[in-house]
Structure formats: structure tokens, C-alpha cells
Enzyme design. Structure first.
Site, PDB file in Angstrom:
ATOM      1  N   GLU A   1       0.840  -1.213   0.000  1.00 32.21           N
ATOM      2  CA  GLU A   1       0.000   0.000   0.000  1.00 32.21           C
ATOM      3  C   GLU A   1       0.874   1.262   0.000  1.00 32.21           C
ATOM      4  O   GLU A   1       0.755   2.126   0.868  1.00 32.21           O
ATOM      5  CB  GLU A   1      -0.982  -0.025   1.172  1.00 32.21           C
ATOM      6  CG  GLU A   1      -1.950  -1.190   1.060  1.00 32.21           C
ATOM      7  CD  GLU A   1      -3.162  -1.128   1.980  1.00 32.21           C
ATOM      8  OE1 GLU A   1      -3.195  -0.298   2.890  1.00 32.21           O
ATOM      9  OE2 GLU A   1      -4.089  -1.931   1.767  1.00 32.21           O
TER      10      GLU A   1
ATOM     11  N   GLU B   1      -4.938  -8.706  -0.667  1.00 34.07           N
ATOM     12  CA  GLU B   1      -5.801  -8.440   0.493  1.00 34.07           C
ATOM     13  C   GLU B   1      -7.222  -8.286  -0.020  1.00 34.07           C
ATOM     14  O   GLU B   1      -7.485  -7.416  -0.872  1.00 34.07           O
ATOM     15  CB  GLU B   1      -5.371  -7.175   1.246  1.00 34.07           C
ATOM     16  CG  GLU B   1      -4.076  -7.336   2.009  1.00 34.07           C
ATOM     17  CD  GLU B   1      -3.725  -6.117   2.855  1.00 34.07           C
ATOM     18  OE1 GLU B   1      -4.635  -5.415   3.331  1.00 34.07           O
ATOM     19  OE2 GLU B   1      -2.509  -5.885   3.039  1.00 34.07           O
TER      20      GLU B   1
ATOM     21  N   GLN C   1      -8.221 -11.433   7.250  1.00 38.31           N
ATOM     22  CA  GLN C   1      -6.965 -12.087   7.591  1.00 38.31           C
ATOM     23  C   GLN C   1      -7.286 -13.412   8.301  1.00 38.31           C
ATOM     24  O   GLN C   1      -8.412 -13.600   8.739  1.00 38.31           O
ATOM     25  CB  GLN C   1      -6.121 -11.214   8.487  1.00 38.31           C
ATOM     26  CG  GLN C   1      -5.778  -9.867   7.880  1.00 38.31           C
ATOM     27  CD  GLN C   1      -4.555  -9.231   8.570  1.00 38.31           C
ATOM     28  OE1 GLN C   1      -3.811  -9.881   9.291  1.00 38.31           O
ATOM     29  NE2 GLN C   1      -4.382  -7.944   8.338  1.00 38.31           N
TER      30      GLN C   1
END
Ligand code: AHR
Length: 502
Positions: A176, A301, A352
């Protein structure tokens, strides 16, 4: 009429097992008191890792596990996590400003590799591109991958208990970088990626798969500028393997993750289905600069991101959320989509693994529970490495401004030998669906099983008090060709059929 038509003559190729990947960050309760309890814990453990979780995780054949972040990766110094555990430094975690936690470094490179080895997952390391030097990353690769006896770093690894190289193939360079990873411009990010990977050249990089930091959700401008800058160098010392993208379905309706009404159910599913736009639109731009499609799309993600606080720790574990059938449906829609775009998506990592967003597990102390998301991964695992079978869906659609039409039926299919796996989601909250199974090129005829994951109340969760409230049921089934099967409302269904010889 609801139907799916499997065309056995058309396929997008082999479904990369890595599409079923996972993500574990040093954040909140993912590791400490989640995955990791420590060797001296009263909780049953294998070399410090929670045994119940390891045993469960193994069963879904996790192909790859990403670590140590997320945002945490961008402050991580790998040298903090090697050597005797009692001597490792305590550091302010990236997420300290949110939860005041300090990183103990009890889980470092060796522990992470041990976990991967126990469950059979390939390691995917997200390396720091913001606050350490390229040499630092290069050294980590050398430490992990070089044979003992060859270099000082590989000897150090051996002295730390691992004479055999870890052979880490997947290296994300940066996370990111449009945000927590240094707030770079796309041009700067591409330049840094090239700088870091060029420094790795001396390692002999043919087996390494470097992943460049891609966009946040539907930020197509990022991808365009990143790709333009990256492709402006006609020669890359170490080519990239993939470009990442992160996409979370944020619930903006102000409700928590457990309670929802009809609008909240469909809103979340629309957002999950938006993954189609995310992947296809980024790929279209990538095609302008990478027409041969040498780069994979890596969705490293993804998942539901609700308002936290309803998980068992009641807000202590940052981002921890409960999961119910709506979350399971999001997982099913997403995995069906990845299967159907297996020609483009090279890897994906649900965020996650434990005690966090869209988790497969919730744990704390002696308590451990598999969420409905876990059961989706268990049901879909047979797709890994299967040959994708083109699956056309006919079903009523819903419309919502700003989104593509949402089919109320989600499906994908794959073939391994003669075993056909079909996974379906009935997105209709209230009504069951009779679904006709049609085919081209081969008859869907044979015996097998039908597995159903649902609950009368779709808000039902598995809790520490009631860990088996949502469980799949399985029954035998015989198909004769052109059958019709019934899907209960808000249900995820898997058919596993050994096809008769034709
Ligand atoms: O998964 C939680 C966080 O979400 C990760 O650290 C970051 O990469 C993303 O913004």
C-alpha cells in the site's frame, strides 16, 4: 428459470492453487493469542503455534500464506525476528496508534516458516520498501534462500536452527505505497520497485516472483501511472511477476458485522460482486502496457471490513469481527469469481487468517472456533489446481446504482481427472432456488456428494459458547444428466461428482 450451463469445451485454464491464499499480519490478535500462544502456554501448541488452528488449517490445504503485513511490513526489520526469542527487541507496532500494542517479535522468520511447513503453505513475504534499504531486503532473501555454508547470512540462518534454505519464492516489494507505505506517487512506487528489485539481481533471481504494489480498490489512475512508469524501462534486471490490488467491502450503512437487514445483506453482496470490476478494469489498463499478460493480478488483500468490536475480544483485538452466512456468501462469490478469472488472477489472499477482518478463525486462551468463512474455504478447496470449466449462469438479477447487475446465483466449476466440482451460491435471502444443470461437451452424470452451508437465520455465527452453530451438511447424490437441484435460501452449495465414463 435458474440454470447453469457447463461448457466442457471451454476453459480459462488451470485454477492456480494460490487463488486460495491467506494473509497473516502482526496486527491486533492475529498472532499473539491467535495463531501463536508460545511454547510454554497451557494451550496445546506445536512449537508455539495453537495446535487446534494448525490442525484445522492443514485440512483446507492452504497454498500460500502472506506475512508479516500489511502496513506492519513497512516498519518491519527482519533482523528483529531472528535469534533467541528471549533476546529479541520489543518495538512499537505499526498499529500502536490504534491499539497501543508493542511487538514482541516472538514470531519472526523462522517461526513463520515453521508454520508454513506445518500446514503445507508456500511463504509469501511482504518486504519493506519504505523504511529500510534495498540492501536490507536483498539480505533477507539471501538469508532465507541461500544454502548453508555459502555465505555468512546463510550460515547465520543455519546457526539459528534452519540449515535448509526456506526457498521463499513470493516477495512483495512494498505494501500500500499509495497510503501507509510512504504515500508515494505511482511513479515513485514503480521507480522504487525497480530500484529494490535491481539490487536483488545479484542473488540470481530466476525463481523469485516479485510483486509490485498496485492500487487501492478501483483506483485505475494508480494502475495506469504505475504501469506507464514501470513499462517505460524496456529492460528490467528482475522482472515483476505480479501487480497487487487490495479490495475490501466496507459496510458503510453504520451497522455492525453481525446484524443486518435485507438491504444490508444485498449491499454487502453487491460490494463483493464489485470484485469483477476491480479485476477486469485493472487488467484492461495493464493490458495497454503488458499486452502479453506476463504480469499476474495479485489480490493480496480482500475481504469484508465491518465495524469492529463484535468479535469475542469485544474490540480489544484491532479489526476483529464476527462472521456469519453473509460473510460466507461474500467468500463464495469472490472465490467463484477468481475461479472464473483464473487466466488473470495469479494469487489472492483473504484478509486475515485469525481474529481480524473476514477471518477463518477466532481464538483466545483455550477457545478456538472455525467461522463460516472457514467452511467456504473447506468446500472450495477441490478447485485448487483443477481445470476450470466455463460455467454460464441464468438467474434473476438485482440492480443497484453504481454497481453492475448482481446475479442472484453465483457459480464456478472445475475438473480434476473425472471428478467435477461445482460451487454455487444462492444469493436470494428468502427464497430457495431450483437450478437446472445443463452441459455442453460432456454429460453431468455420476455419483458424488452435495454439501450445503447455510443457517435458518443468516446472522448466525459460530461463537466460543456455540462453536458449531453453522456447519456444512453433506449428502450423497446421483446425477443422470440435465438434473435440477434445489438450493436453500442464502446457501452455499458444493457438488462433487465422479463423472461416469462416456
Ligand atoms: O488488513 C488490515 C490492513 O488493511 C493492512 O495492514 C493494510 O495493508 C490494509 O490497509
Amino acid at each position: 428459470m435458474n440454470k447453469i450451463t457447463l461448457n466442457f469445451n471451454q476453459s480459462k485454464g488451470i485454477i492456480a492453487p494460490e487463488i486460495y491464499g491467506h494473509f497473516s499480519e502482526h496486527i491486533g490478535g492475529v498472532f499473539y493469542d491467535g495463531l501463536w500462544v508460545g511454547e510454554d502456554s497451557k494451550v496445546e501448541n506445536i512449537r508455539g503455534f495453537r495446535k487446534s488452528l494448525v490442525d484445522s488449517f492443514k485440512k483446507i490445504a492452504p497454498p500460500v500464506l502472506r506475512w508479516p503485513g500489511g502496513c506492519f511490513a513497512e516498519i518491519y526489520d527482519w533482523r528483529d525476528g531472528i535469534g533467541p526469542r528471549e533476546k529479541r527487541p520489543r518495538r512499537v507496532n505499526w498499529w500502536y496508534y490504534c491499539d497501543g500494542r508493542v511487538e514482541s517479535n516472538q514470531v519472526g522468520t523462522h517461526e513463520f516458516m515453521d508454520l508454513c511447513g506445518m500446514v503445507g503453505a508456500k511463504p509469501y513475504i511482504a518486504a519493506n520498501m519504505t523504511s529500510v534499504s534495498p540492501l536490507h531486503v536483498r539480505d533477507w532473501i539471501e538469508y532465507c534462500n541461500f544454502p548453508a555454508g555459502l555465505t555468512t547470512l546463510s550460515d547465520e540462518r543455519a546457526a539459528n536452527g534452519s540449515p535448509d534454505p526456506f526457498n521463499v519464492q513470493y516477495w512483495g516489494i512494498g505494501n500500500e505505497n499509495w497510503g501507509g507505505g510512504g504515500q508515494m506517487t505511482p511513479e515513485r512506487c514503480a521507480d522504487e520497485f525497480i530500484r529494490y528489485t535491481t539490487i536483488c539481481r545479484s542473488l540470481g533471481t530466476k525463481d523469485l516472483k516479485f510483486i509490485m504494489c498496485g492500487a487501492n480498490a478501483h483506483d485505475l489512475e494508480w494502475t495506469r501511472r504505475l504501469m506507464k512508469q514501470w513499462s517505460s524501462r524496456t529492460f528490467h534486471e528482475t522482472p515483476a511477476w505480479g501487480v497487487s490490488v487490495h479490495y475490501y467491502t466496507f459496510a458503510l450503512n453504520g451497522k455492525d458485522d453481525v446484524n443486518f437487514d435485507e438491504a444490508g445483506w444485498y449491499e454487502e453482496l453487491f460490494k463483493a460482486d464489485y470484485m469483477r470490476r476491480i479485476v477486469d478494469d485493472h487488467r484492461e489498463i495493464m493490458d495497454e502496457y503488458d499486452p502479453e499478460r506476463q504480469l499476474k493480478v495479485v489480490v493480496d488483500e480482500w475481504g469484508n471490513w465491518h465495524i469492529d468490536g463484535t468479535g469475542p475480544s469485544k474490540g480489544y483485538n484491532l479489526f476483529e469481527q464476527q462472521s456469519n452466512i453473509r460473510d460466507a456468501m461474500v467468500a463464495a462469490i469472490t472465490l467463484n469469481f477468481f475461479n472464473n478469472r483464473c487466466d488473470v488472477v495469479g494469487m489472492a489472499n483473504v484478509a486475515q487468517l485469525c481474529n481480524n477482518l473476514h477471518s477463518l478463525y477466532l481464538a483466545g486462551g483455550e477457545n478456538f472456533v472455525e467461522t463460516p468463512n472457514y467452511h467456504v474455504f473447506a468446500m472450495f478447496k477441490d478447485h485448487q489446481g483443477g481445470k476450470h470449466v466455463e460455467t454460464a449462469v441464468t438467474a434473476p438479477e438485482l440492480e443497484k446504482e453504481g454497481f453492475d447487475n448482481l446475479s442472484t446465483l453465483s457459480a464456478s466449476s472445475s475438473l480434476k481427472g473425472d471428478t467435477l466440482t461445482i460451487t454455487l451460491g444462492n444469493l436470494d435471502l428468502a427464497a430457495s432456488k431450483d437450478v437446472k444443470l445443463e452441459s455442453i461437451g460432456r454429460t453431468i452424470k455420476g455419483q458424488g456428494t452435495m454439501t450445503i452451508l447455510t443457517a435458518d437465520d443468516p446472522m448466525t455465527c459460530n461463537t466460543f459458547e456455540n462453536p458449531f452453530a453453522v456447519l456444512p451438511t453433506e449428502k450423497s447424490i446421483t446425477l443422470h444428466g440435465d438434473d435440477t437441484i434445489t438450493l436453500p435460501p442464502h446457501a452455499i452449495v458444493k457438488l462433487s461428482i465422479k463423472l461416469d465414463a462416456e
